[in-house]
Design a protein around this motif. Structure first.
Motif, PDB file in Angstrom:
ATOM      1  N   GLY A 296       0.617  -1.281  -0.088  1.00  0.00           N
ATOM      2  CA  GLY A 296       0.020   0.034  -0.003  1.00  0.00           C
ATOM      3  C   GLY A 296       0.920   1.401   0.028  1.00  0.00           C
ATOM      4  N   MET A 297       2.002   1.278  -0.625  1.00  0.00           N
ATOM      5  CA  MET A 297       3.050   2.285  -0.602  1.00  0.00           C
ATOM      6  C   MET A 297       2.406   3.499  -1.537  1.00  0.00           C
ATOM      7  SD  MET A 297       6.557   0.346  -0.175  1.00  0.00           S
ATOM      8  CE  MET A 297       7.577   1.598  -0.555  1.00  0.00           C
ATOM      9  N   PHE A 298       2.008   2.959  -2.841  1.00  0.00           N
ATOM     10  CA  PHE A 298       1.726   3.850  -3.892  1.00  0.00           C
ATOM     11  C   PHE A 298       0.057   3.885  -4.207  1.00  0.00           C
ATOM     12  CE2 PHE A 298       5.950   2.330  -4.678  1.00  0.00           C
ATOM     13  CZ  PHE A 298       6.680   3.597  -4.383  1.00  0.00           C
ATOM     14  N   ASP A 299      -0.592   4.872  -4.517  1.00  0.00           N
ATOM     15  CA  ASP A 299      -1.829   4.926  -4.944  1.00  0.00           C
ATOM     16  C   ASP A 299      -2.115   4.552  -6.123  1.00  0.00           C
ATOM     17  OD1 ASP A 299      -2.394   6.011  -2.281  1.00  0.00           O
ATOM     18  OD2 ASP A 299      -2.437   8.281  -3.079  1.00  0.00           O
ATOM     19  N   LYS A 300      -1.296   4.558  -7.207  1.00  0.00           N
ATOM     20  CA  LYS A 300      -1.657   4.306  -8.543  1.00  0.00           C
ATOM     21  C   LYS A 300      -0.041   3.820  -9.076  1.00  0.00           C
ATOM     22  CE  LYS A 300      -1.854   8.879  -9.942  1.00  0.00           C
ATOM     23  NZ  LYS A 300      -2.141   9.687  -8.598  1.00  0.00           N
ATOM     24  N   ILE A 301      -0.104   2.948 -10.242  1.00  0.00           N
ATOM     25  CA  ILE A 301       0.885   2.731 -11.140  1.00  0.00           C
ATOM     26  C   ILE A 301       0.741   3.561 -12.670  1.00  0.00           C
ATOM     27  CG2 ILE A 301       2.395   1.044 -12.254  1.00  0.00           C
ATOM     28  CD1 ILE A 301       1.294  -0.986  -9.825  1.00  0.00           C
ATOM     29  N   ASN A 358      -4.689   0.060  -9.683  1.00  0.00           N
ATOM     30  CA  ASN A 358      -5.133   1.325 -10.476  1.00  0.00           C
ATOM     31  C   ASN A 358      -3.925   1.474 -11.224  1.00  0.00           C
ATOM     32  OD1 ASN A 358      -6.248   3.661 -11.120  1.00  0.00           O
ATOM     33  ND2 ASN A 358      -5.592   4.728  -9.161  1.00  0.00           N
ATOM     34  N   ILE A 359      -3.691   0.682 -12.248  1.00  0.00           N
ATOM     35  CA  ILE A 359      -2.378   0.849 -13.504  1.00  0.00           C
ATOM     36  C   ILE A 359      -3.314   1.768 -14.500  1.00  0.00           C
ATOM     37  CG2 ILE A 359      -1.358  -0.380 -14.995  1.00  0.00           C
ATOM     38  CD1 ILE A 359      -1.260  -2.787 -13.477  1.00  0.00           C
ATOM     39  N   GLN A 360      -2.447   2.649 -14.672  1.00  0.00           N
ATOM     40  CA  GLN A 360      -3.055   3.793 -15.938  1.00  0.00           C
ATOM     41  C   GLN A 360      -1.791   3.618 -16.878  1.00  0.00           C
ATOM     42  OE1 GLN A 360      -3.552   7.563 -13.831  1.00  0.00           O
ATOM     43  NE2 GLN A 360      -4.816   6.585 -12.348  1.00  0.00           N
ATOM     44  N   PHE A 361      -2.395   3.651 -18.166  1.00  0.00           N
ATOM     45  CA  PHE A 361      -1.491   3.829 -19.313  1.00  0.00           C
ATOM     46  C   PHE A 361      -1.579   5.199 -19.905  1.00  0.00           C
ATOM     47  CE2 PHE A 361      -2.510  -0.588 -19.074  1.00  0.00           C
ATOM     48  CZ  PHE A 361      -1.475  -1.365 -19.165  1.00  0.00           C
ATOM     49  N   LYS A 362      -0.673   6.009 -19.976  1.00  0.00           N
ATOM     50  CA  LYS A 362      -0.580   7.549 -20.159  1.00  0.00           C
ATOM     51  C   LYS A 362       0.289   7.584 -21.584  1.00  0.00           C
ATOM     52  CE  LYS A 362      -3.538   8.765 -17.111  1.00  0.00           C
ATOM     53  NZ  LYS A 362      -4.927   9.180 -17.612  1.00  0.00           N
ATOM     54  N   SER A 363      -0.135   8.465 -22.359  1.00  0.00           N
ATOM     55  CA  SER A 363       0.917   8.827 -23.252  1.00  0.00           C
ATOM     56  C   SER A 363       1.853   9.992 -22.626  1.00  0.00           C
ATOM     57  CB  SER A 363       0.180   9.619 -24.504  1.00  0.00           C
ATOM     58  OG  SER A 363       1.014  10.389 -25.345  1.00  0.00           O
ATOM     59  N   ILE A 364       3.075   9.980 -23.326  1.00  0.00           N
ATOM     60  CA  ILE A 364       4.213  11.048 -22.765  1.00  0.00           C
ATOM     61  C   ILE A 364       3.929  12.159 -22.939  1.00  0.00           C
ATOM     62  CG2 ILE A 364       5.734  10.878 -24.729  1.00  0.00           C
ATOM     63  CD1 ILE A 364       7.831  10.607 -22.731  1.00  0.00           C
ATOM     64  N   ASN A 365       2.833  12.135 -24.366  1.00  0.00           N
ATOM     65  CA  ASN A 365       2.466  13.664 -24.737  1.00  0.00           C
ATOM     66  C   ASN A 365       1.585  14.539 -23.587  1.00  0.00           C
ATOM     67  OD1 ASN A 365       3.995  12.815 -26.769  1.00  0.00           O
ATOM     68  ND2 ASN A 365       2.483  13.193 -28.464  1.00  0.00           N
ATOM     69  N   PHE A 366       1.093  13.691 -23.046  1.00  0.00           N
ATOM     70  CA  PHE A 366       0.205  14.396 -22.172  1.00  0.00           C
ATOM     71  C   PHE A 366       0.550  14.472 -20.650  1.00  0.00           C
ATOM     72  CE2 PHE A 366      -2.539  11.894 -25.282  1.00  0.00           C
ATOM     73  CZ  PHE A 366      -2.597  13.001 -26.258  1.00  0.00           C
ATOM     74  N   PHE A 376       3.685   4.905  -8.613  1.00  0.00           N
ATOM     75  CA  PHE A 376       4.950   4.392  -8.986  1.00  0.00           C
ATOM     76  C   PHE A 376       4.797   4.653 -10.444  1.00  0.00           C
ATOM     77  CE2 PHE A 376       7.589   1.194 -10.575  1.00  0.00           C
ATOM     78  CZ  PHE A 376       8.449   0.744  -9.471  1.00  0.00           C
ATOM     79  N   VAL A 377       5.757   5.441 -11.196  1.00  0.00           N
ATOM     80  CA  VAL A 377       5.746   5.649 -12.578  1.00  0.00           C
ATOM     81  C   VAL A 377       6.920   4.751 -13.408  1.00  0.00           C
ATOM     82  CG1 VAL A 377       6.185   7.487 -14.258  1.00  0.00           C
ATOM     83  CG2 VAL A 377       5.399   7.987 -11.981  1.00  0.00           C
ATOM     84  N   LEU A 378       6.367   4.164 -14.282  1.00  0.00           N
ATOM     85  CA  LEU A 378       7.457   3.329 -15.136  1.00  0.00           C
ATOM     86  C   LEU A 378       7.179   3.946 -16.473  1.00  0.00           C
ATOM     87  CD1 LEU A 378       9.122   0.730 -16.027  1.00  0.00           C
ATOM     88  CD2 LEU A 378       6.763  -0.564 -16.224  1.00  0.00           C
ATOM     89  N   LEU A 379       8.422   4.442 -16.634  1.00  0.00           N
ATOM     90  CA  LEU A 379       8.917   5.040 -18.043  1.00  0.00           C
ATOM     91  C   LEU A 379       9.679   4.023 -19.023  1.00  0.00           C
ATOM     92  CD1 LEU A 379       8.761   7.354 -20.020  1.00  0.00           C
ATOM     93  CD2 LEU A 379      10.445   8.356 -18.628  1.00  0.00           C
ATOM     94  N   ASP A 380       9.155   3.526 -19.874  1.00  0.00           N
ATOM     95  CA  ASP A 380       9.877   2.639 -20.786  1.00  0.00           C
ATOM     96  C   ASP A 380      10.379   2.992 -21.797  1.00  0.00           C
ATOM     97  OD1 ASP A 380      10.402  -0.058 -20.684  1.00  0.00           O
ATOM     98  OD2 ASP A 380       8.622  -1.035 -21.503  1.00  0.00           O
ATOM     99  N   GLU A 381      11.238   2.399 -22.551  1.00  0.00           N
ATOM    100  CA  GLU A 381      12.050   2.718 -23.865  1.00  0.00           C
ATOM    101  C   GLU A 381      12.669   4.100 -23.589  1.00  0.00           C
ATOM    102  OE1 GLU A 381      12.304   0.531 -26.174  1.00  0.00           O
ATOM    103  OE2 GLU A 381      11.105  -0.989 -25.250  1.00  0.00           O
ATOM    104  N   CYS A 382      13.335   4.472 -22.683  1.00  0.00           N
ATOM    105  CA  CYS A 382      13.862   5.707 -22.422  1.00  0.00           C
ATOM    106  C   CYS A 382      14.879   6.197 -23.515  1.00  0.00           C
ATOM    107  CB  CYS A 382      14.582   6.030 -21.200  1.00  0.00           C
ATOM    108  SG  CYS A 382      13.397   6.127 -19.941  1.00  0.00           S
ATOM    109  N   GLN A 383      15.609   5.209 -24.191  1.00  0.00           N
ATOM    110  CA  GLN A 383      16.565   5.469 -25.133  1.00  0.00           C
ATOM    111  C   GLN A 383      16.152   6.341 -26.148  1.00  0.00           C
ATOM    112  OE1 GLN A 383      15.223   2.543 -24.836  1.00  0.00           O
ATOM    113  NE2 GLN A 383      14.829   1.720 -26.869  1.00  0.00           N
TER     114      GLN A 383
END
Length: 458
Positions: A296-301, A358-366, A376-383
């Motif tokens: 219960g450390m984070f409200d959403k992913i 509460n997993i949310q898929f977001k576009s980087i543009n928004f 907990f934010v997962l930023l994939d494909e950072c290269q």
């Protein structure tokens, strides 16, 4: 611009898209902006591409510089900056008038007009050094072929010369760790053992760098650094290797180090680099679920990644923002399925977990303009991100938020980025001395023996 010992740089459009305020990096030299560059910026600023904002920032910076200048001053050059020590000037060149004076390229294509400008200035300003600055590799080749003597990449935000020098986040000592130690001062604080050692044998060293050896089970992490000593927090390799998170355990010590950083509440930023199939996304998602649902450390992913053509493509896909994002986030949904493949009903488990965590898929543009709290934010494909794009996302993170940035420098899709200029490389170098971040390079491919063989031999 009079002929002086200062260099003269001609900027390509992609320089101002990569770094909109790049003009301020040339304060001791003269800069020329061909009119074609302004035309291309004008076309891009109204497009739906993710670089449209950068084009607008560059245009506003140029407008602020030239707003009080007369047409003659604009063509002759005005000071780049009024700060002490800044001696360079900036000018705009009307390159559409040069077709009759330069015969290098007959057509009116943008790149060719910029090349004509460079050749014109090279002849007019001789023997002064005129340099074309561009991030387009093919443009650099064509410029050399056309007779441009000096062509360069924009390196102001390049922190290392070769990606092999990029810090891996850990160092491996030869032999048994304790056999090389002459003096040590150990103490136990709040149940953790800390060793204070001489700093020299560990140089170069950074905060939160892991230290492992080849023979024994020693594993530690640099807790603090002083002028002559470093303090290492003793981590049991056996405990790291047997740690279970969302029903998975590390397959090698590199994954063990990554999990240690991912589960440490004192580390706000974890950077995971490594080959395809080394477990970056799996470890990040498993630790996100563990800390969100079990602890219960984070409200959403929040899961997001760079989608180069999303400006043009996302509008044609049906559904909400999250449904539109799913084709680009296949790696994450595949990982979620892998984590729950043994459940009685995988599909039902996935729906339950996505709702519960509460997993949310977001576009980087928004992401711009948001403030993300307790997530907990997962930023994939950072290269595939530039340094400024990564800054935009990391500065969104508020209190109680942990961000994990993962990427593989061997899989860059952007036409203007290389391993040394990627935002991922920039971030690793910039954050290596920050006590709230850890960086781990995952060696080894654990996806399958087929993937491992392909990574090594293809």
């Amino acid at each position: 611009m009079g002929d002086t010992d200062r260099k003269l740089f001609v900027l390509d459009t992609n320089i101002l898209l990569h770094e909109p305020l790049a003009i301020y990096s040339f304060q001791e030299h003269d800069v020329v902006i061909p009119m074609t560059v302004l035309e291309e910026l004008d076309r891009i600023k109204d497009s739906k591409r993710d670089v449209a904002r950068d084009a607008r920032v560059a245009i506003r910076a140029l407008e602020a510089m030239f707003k009080d200048a007369t047409p003659d001053e604009i063509s002759e050059g005005i000071p780049i900056s009024k700060t002490t020590g800044a001696t360079g000037n900036i000018a705009i060149l009307a390159d559409f008038e040069l077709q009759e004076t330069v015969k290098a390229f007959a057509d009116k294509a943008g790149d060719n007009r910029i090349l004509n400008s460079v050749l014109y200035l090279q002849n007019k300003r001789a023997p002064r050094e005129v340099t074309l600055v561009t991030k387009d590799i093919n443009m650099r080749l064509r410029a050399k072929g056309a007779g441009v003597r000096f062509v360069d990449d924009y390196r102001t935000d390049q922190l290392i010369d070769d990606v092999q020098y990029l810090t891996k986040g850990f160092q491996q000592t030869e032999g048994e760790f304790w056999s090389n130690i002459q003096e040590v001062e150990s103490q136990i604080i709040a149940g953790h053992t800390y060793h204070t050692l001489d700093r020299d044998p560990f140089e170069p060293t950074y905060i939160n760098q892991y230290i492992i050896d080849q023979e024994s089970d020693f594993a530690g992490r640099v807790e603090s650094i002083s002028t002559e000593t470093i303090t290492i927090r003793d981590l049991s390799r056996e405990r790291m290797m047997n740690r279970k998170v969302w029903d998975i355990t590390p397959k090698n010590i590199y994954q063990g180090m990554a999990l240690d950083a991912l589960l440490d509440p004192d580390i706000d930023l974890v950077i995971l680099t490594g080959a395809a199939g080394s477990g970056k996304t799996l470890l990040a998602l498993a630790s996100a679920l563990e800390q969100s649902i079990e602890k219960g450390m984070f409200d959403k992913i929040i899961v997001t990644r760079n989608t180069p053509d999303i400006g043009e493509s996302i509008g044609f896909l049906p559904g909400s923002e999250e449904e539109k994002m799913l084709p680009w986030l296949g790696a994450v949904t595949d990982t979620l399925e892998a984590l729950h493949k043994n459940d009685h009903c995988t599909e039902g488990s996935l729906k339950y977990i996505c709702d519960k965590a509460n997993i949310q898929f977001k576009s980087i543009n928004f992401m711009r303009g948001r403030s993300i709290q307790n997530a907990f934010v997962l930023l994939d494909e950072c290269q595939n991100l530039t340094a400024s794009q990564i800054k935009t996302i990391i500065t969104r993170c508020g209190e109680g938020t942990k961000i994990v940035c993962s990427g593989n420098l061997a899989q860059i899709d952007s036409q203007y980025l290389t391993p040394v200029t990627s935002g991922l490389t920039y971030m690793v170098e910039r954050f290596k001395n920050f006590e709230g971040s850890a960086n781990i390079h995952l060696n080894g491919v654990v996806r399958s023996r087929l993937a491992e063989f392909a990574e090594e031999n293809l």
